[in-house]
Motif scaffolding. Structure first.
Motif, PDB file in Angstrom:
ATOM      1  N   ILE A 115      21.307  71.586  62.811  1.00 55.76           N
ATOM      2  CA  ILE A 115      20.157  71.618  63.643  1.00 55.76           C
ATOM      3  C   ILE A 115      18.885  71.046  62.508  1.00 55.76           C
ATOM      4  CG2 ILE A 115      18.317  72.068  65.290  1.00 55.76           C
ATOM      5  CD1 ILE A 115      20.491  73.680  66.921  1.00 55.76           C
ATOM      6  N   LEU A 116      19.045  71.930  61.507  1.00 55.24           N
ATOM      7  CA  LEU A 116      17.959  71.665  60.519  1.00 55.24           C
ATOM      8  C   LEU A 116      18.177  70.370  60.044  1.00 55.24           C
ATOM      9  CD1 LEU A 116      15.579  72.457  58.446  1.00 55.24           C
ATOM     10  CD2 LEU A 116      17.464  73.746  57.105  1.00 55.24           C
ATOM     11  N   TYR A 117      19.558  70.050  59.601  1.00 56.73           N
ATOM     12  CA  TYR A 117      19.820  68.639  58.992  1.00 56.73           C
ATOM     13  C   TYR A 117      19.278  67.470  59.856  1.00 56.73           C
ATOM     14  CZ  TYR A 117      22.780  64.498  58.601  1.00 56.73           C
ATOM     15  OH  TYR A 117      23.051  63.173  58.484  1.00 56.73           O
ATOM     16  N   GLN A 118      19.214  67.814  61.298  1.00 58.12           N
ATOM     17  CA  GLN A 118      19.091  66.586  62.139  1.00 58.12           C
ATOM     18  C   GLN A 118      17.605  66.467  62.031  1.00 58.12           C
ATOM     19  OE1 GLN A 118      20.995  64.846  63.810  1.00 58.12           O
ATOM     20  NE2 GLN A 118      22.819  65.968  63.393  1.00 58.12           N
ATOM     21  N   PHE A 119      16.690  67.683  62.015  1.00 55.15           N
ATOM     22  CA  PHE A 119      15.409  67.486  61.862  1.00 55.15           C
ATOM     23  C   PHE A 119      15.012  66.722  60.440  1.00 55.15           C
ATOM     24  CE2 PHE A 119      14.547  70.662  65.020  1.00 55.15           C
ATOM     25  CZ  PHE A 119      13.578  70.470  65.499  1.00 55.15           C
ATOM     26  N   GLU A 177      10.518  68.964  47.258  1.00 54.78           N
ATOM     27  CA  GLU A 177      10.790  70.422  46.761  1.00 54.78           C
ATOM     28  C   GLU A 177      11.301  71.330  47.905  1.00 54.78           C
ATOM     29  OE1 GLU A 177      10.518  71.475  43.663  1.00 54.78           O
ATOM     30  OE2 GLU A 177       9.997  69.264  43.146  1.00 54.78           O
ATOM     31  N   MET A 178      10.802  71.282  49.046  1.00 56.51           N
ATOM     32  CA  MET A 178      11.386  71.933  50.162  1.00 56.51           C
ATOM     33  C   MET A 178      12.957  71.840  50.191  1.00 56.51           C
ATOM     34  SD  MET A 178      12.548  71.723  53.563  1.00 56.51           S
ATOM     35  CE  MET A 178      11.229  70.544  54.529  1.00 56.51           C
ATOM     36  N   MET A 179      13.228  70.271  50.386  1.00 58.78           N
ATOM     37  CA  MET A 179      14.666  69.860  50.659  1.00 58.78           C
ATOM     38  C   MET A 179      15.482  70.360  49.332  1.00 58.78           C
ATOM     39  SD  MET A 179      14.053  66.113  52.134  1.00 58.78           S
ATOM     40  CE  MET A 179      13.525  65.780  53.989  1.00 58.78           C
ATOM     41  N   LYS A 180      14.846  70.408  48.266  1.00 62.41           N
ATOM     42  CA  LYS A 180      15.893  70.964  46.988  1.00 62.41           C
ATOM     43  C   LYS A 180      16.232  72.382  47.241  1.00 62.41           C
ATOM     44  CE  LYS A 180      14.186  67.574  43.823  1.00 62.41           C
ATOM     45  NZ  LYS A 180      13.216  67.312  42.482  1.00 62.41           N
ATOM     46  N   SER A 181      15.136  73.250  47.931  1.00 62.75           N
ATOM     47  CA  SER A 181      15.441  74.395  48.133  1.00 62.75           C
ATOM     48  C   SER A 181      16.576  74.665  49.275  1.00 62.75           C
ATOM     49  CB  SER A 181      14.231  75.223  48.753  1.00 62.75           C
ATOM     50  OG  SER A 181      13.144  75.200  47.660  1.00 62.75           O
ATOM     51  N   VAL A 182      16.554  73.765  50.099  1.00 67.68           N
ATOM     52  CA  VAL A 182      17.562  73.789  51.331  1.00 67.68           C
ATOM     53  C   VAL A 182      18.822  73.488  50.737  1.00 67.68           C
ATOM     54  CG1 VAL A 182      18.308  72.783  53.485  1.00 67.68           C
ATOM     55  CG2 VAL A 182      15.923  73.082  52.973  1.00 67.68           C
ATOM     56  N   HIS A 183      18.998  72.544  49.796  1.00 64.09           N
ATOM     57  CA  HIS A 183      20.368  72.203  49.181  1.00 64.09           C
ATOM     58  C   HIS A 183      20.728  73.209  48.260  1.00 64.09           C
ATOM     59  CE1 HIS A 183      22.859  69.775  46.273  1.00 64.09           C
ATOM     60  NE2 HIS A 183      23.212  69.471  47.700  1.00 64.09           N
ATOM     61  N   GLU A 186      22.109  79.132  46.991  1.00 59.00           N
ATOM     62  CA  GLU A 186      21.823  80.577  47.667  1.00 59.00           C
ATOM     63  C   GLU A 186      20.872  80.325  48.945  1.00 59.00           C
ATOM     64  OE1 GLU A 186      19.839  82.684  44.564  1.00 59.00           O
ATOM     65  OE2 GLU A 186      21.590  82.475  43.050  1.00 59.00           O
ATOM     66  N   PHE A 187      20.622  79.042  49.321  1.00 59.85           N
ATOM     67  CA  PHE A 187      19.895  79.101  50.720  1.00 59.85           C
ATOM     68  C   PHE A 187      20.884  79.703  52.095  1.00 59.85           C
ATOM     69  CE2 PHE A 187      18.888  76.872  54.743  1.00 59.85           C
ATOM     70  CZ  PHE A 187      17.323  77.235  54.399  1.00 59.85           C
ATOM     71  N   PRO A 188      20.557  80.565  52.683  1.00 57.82           N
ATOM     72  CA  PRO A 188      21.060  81.198  53.673  1.00 57.82           C
ATOM     73  C   PRO A 188      21.258  80.368  54.764  1.00 57.82           C
ATOM     74  CG  PRO A 188      18.888  82.228  53.591  1.00 57.82           C
ATOM     75  CD  PRO A 188      19.078  81.164  52.294  1.00 57.82           C
ATOM     76  N   TYR A 189      22.202  80.741  55.717  1.00 55.71           N
ATOM     77  CA  TYR A 189      22.433  80.051  56.959  1.00 55.71           C
ATOM     78  C   TYR A 189      22.715  78.600  56.727  1.00 55.71           C
ATOM     79  CZ  TYR A 189      19.738  84.172  58.576  1.00 55.71           C
ATOM     80  OH  TYR A 189      19.315  85.486  58.794  1.00 55.71           O
ATOM     81  N   MET A 190      23.441  78.293  55.660  1.00 54.18           N
ATOM     82  CA  MET A 190      23.890  77.084  55.248  1.00 54.18           C
ATOM     83  C   MET A 190      25.495  77.007  55.464  1.00 54.18           C
ATOM     84  SD  MET A 190      23.297  73.797  54.651  1.00 54.18           S
ATOM     85  CE  MET A 190      21.576  74.106  54.452  1.00 54.18           C
ATOM     86  N   ARG A 195      26.441  70.868  53.700  1.00 51.42           N
ATOM     87  CA  ARG A 195      25.596  70.862  52.324  1.00 51.42           C
ATOM     88  C   ARG A 195      25.710  69.175  51.910  1.00 51.42           C
ATOM     89  NH1 ARG A 195      24.014  75.059  49.298  1.00 51.42           N
ATOM     90  NH2 ARG A 195      25.144  76.370  50.586  1.00 51.42           N
ATOM     91  N   PRO A 196      26.757  68.482  51.871  1.00 48.82           N
ATOM     92  CA  PRO A 196      26.898  67.036  51.383  1.00 48.82           C
ATOM     93  C   PRO A 196      25.886  66.279  52.149  1.00 48.82           C
ATOM     94  CG  PRO A 196      28.996  67.875  51.506  1.00 48.82           C
ATOM     95  CD  PRO A 196      28.038  68.943  52.460  1.00 48.82           C
ATOM     96  N   TYR A 197      25.555  66.545  53.372  1.00 40.26           N
ATOM     97  CA  TYR A 197      24.394  65.603  54.093  1.00 40.26           C
ATOM     98  C   TYR A 197      23.105  65.888  53.746  1.00 40.26           C
ATOM     99  CZ  TYR A 197      28.142  64.804  57.517  1.00 40.26           C
ATOM    100  OH  TYR A 197      29.509  64.523  58.036  1.00 40.26           O
ATOM    101  N   ILE A 198      22.795  67.348  53.326  1.00 43.53           N
ATOM    102  CA  ILE A 198      21.567  67.646  52.942  1.00 43.53           C
ATOM    103  C   ILE A 198      21.472  66.881  51.459  1.00 43.53           C
ATOM    104  CG2 ILE A 198      20.049  69.573  51.939  1.00 43.53           C
ATOM    105  CD1 ILE A 198      20.376  69.450  54.892  1.00 43.53           C
ATOM    106  N   GLN A 199      22.398  67.062  50.576  1.00 34.80           N
ATOM    107  CA  GLN A 199      22.353  66.287  49.289  1.00 34.80           C
ATOM    108  C   GLN A 199      22.082  64.863  49.619  1.00 34.80           C
ATOM    109  OE1 GLN A 199      25.735  66.645  46.873  1.00 34.80           O
ATOM    110  NE2 GLN A 199      24.850  65.512  45.162  1.00 34.80           N
ATOM    111  N   ASP A 200      22.612  64.151  50.421  1.00 35.61           N
ATOM    112  CA  ASP A 200      22.234  62.801  51.065  1.00 35.61           C
ATOM    113  C   ASP A 200      20.711  62.607  51.277  1.00 35.61           C
ATOM    114  OD1 ASP A 200      23.157  59.999  51.375  1.00 35.61           O
ATOM    115  OD2 ASP A 200      22.330  60.478  53.310  1.00 35.61           O
TER     116      ASP A 200
END
Length: 300
Positions: A115-119, A177-183, A186-190, A195-200
């Motif tokens: 859901i975070l990825y969708q946002f 910078e926030m997106m880099k933290s999500v990627h 050690e980011f919890p609930y991931m 992860r590959p979608y967040i990197q994209d």
């Protein structure tokens, strides 16, 4: 609440979305949940810039986006193992698109990170659309500089766009910078599948930052170009006035000589003295003009 997957699947996730109209319900809900007080405060009142705060029992995420009137709006989210709670002042198109995606693809709501990825995905496309819109406006300014280079409104438009881009750049930089933290690993609930979608998304979002920097340089170039065109035009005017003045200098000299009114001046008693003086002045003026033209100082 606009989507509840836990009622459909045992391992699903419950996404609850609230707006200013349902803020009382949100306050009542988070009071019943075991959340950090700072997380509750951040969800209700937001933050000035995009950020991520990690707590023991949840993660707070603030995401910024730009409205149609260029006002900055924000989405505040709290993620737990089974819940995603989001809040915006108004339920705009961003939330509507995410809701539509999850309704058609409920498997994308199997984990909070999906859901975070969708946002992040929808808002990234939103920023890319804004970048395209800015690029179109800058192209219009570039054409306008050559069509009407002396229009003062061009400089005003350049200044307004530079202010907008500067403010947008600050938001985009913080969001990147926030997106880099999500990627970060050690980011919890991931979920590892996310992860590959967040990197994209992170790589696509970095293009936005680079584009805004390019826009600022382009606007500065447009402003400098207009100043240069104005300066060239002013130089051409001054050149013309100078050449005209130089042409009349010998004429003024002749008029001054024959206007001294000395008693012994043979030309003053000539029958054709007046015509001689006019012819002399015209000849000198034409000679100087032809000399300028031969040198290429006047005309083509």
């Amino acid at each position: 609440m606009i989507y509840d997957e836990t009622k459909q699947k045992e391992a699903g996730v419950c996404w609850l979305h609230f707006t200013e109209k349902t803020k009382d319900e949100l306050q009542s809900l988070i009071e019943q949940m075991k959340l950090h007080p700072l997380a509750k405060q951040s969800l209700l009142f937001g933050s000035d810039f995009p950020k991520i705060d990690v707590y023991d029992e949840c993660v707070f995420v603030s995401i910024a986006f730009i409205c149609s009137d260029w006002q900055t709006n924000r989405v505040q989210l709290i993620m737990t193992k089974q819940h995603v709670i989001s809040y915006t002042k108004e339920e705009g198109s961003i939330v509507g698109k995410i809701k539509e995606k999850l309704i058609h693809h409920p498997e994308h709501a199997s984990h909070p990170s999906f859901i975070l990825y969708q946002f992040l995905d929808v808002i990234t496309f939103h920023f890319l659309h804004i970048v395209d819109d800015i690029a179109n406006h800058i192209q219009i300014l570039e054409k306008q500089v050559f069509q009407t280079p002396f229009e003062n409104d061009i400089g005003h438009s350049v200044y307004r766009w530079k202010v907008k881009i500067h403010e947008l750049r600050q938001i985009v930089e913080a969001q990147e910078e926030m997106m880099k933290s999500v990627h970060h690993p050690e980011f919890p609930y991931m979920n590892e599948d996310v992860r590959p979608y967040i990197q994209d998304i992170t790589s696509r979002f970095s293009r936005i930052t680079a584009a805004l920097d390019t826009f600022k340089e382009t606007l500065s170039s447009i402003f400098d170009l207009q100043l240069s065109l104005k300066s060239d035009h002013m130089n051409a005017i001054m050149k013309t006035l100078t050449l005209v003045s130089v042409i009349f200098i010998p004429m003024t000299f002749v008029a001054g000589v024959y206007g001294m009114n000395f008693e012994i001046m043979p030309e003053l008693t000539w029958t054709y003295g007046y015509a001689y003086a006019l012819g002399l002045m015209a000849g000198l003026g034409i000679s100087v003009a032809l000399y300028f033209k031969k040198k290429g100082w006047w005309g083509k």
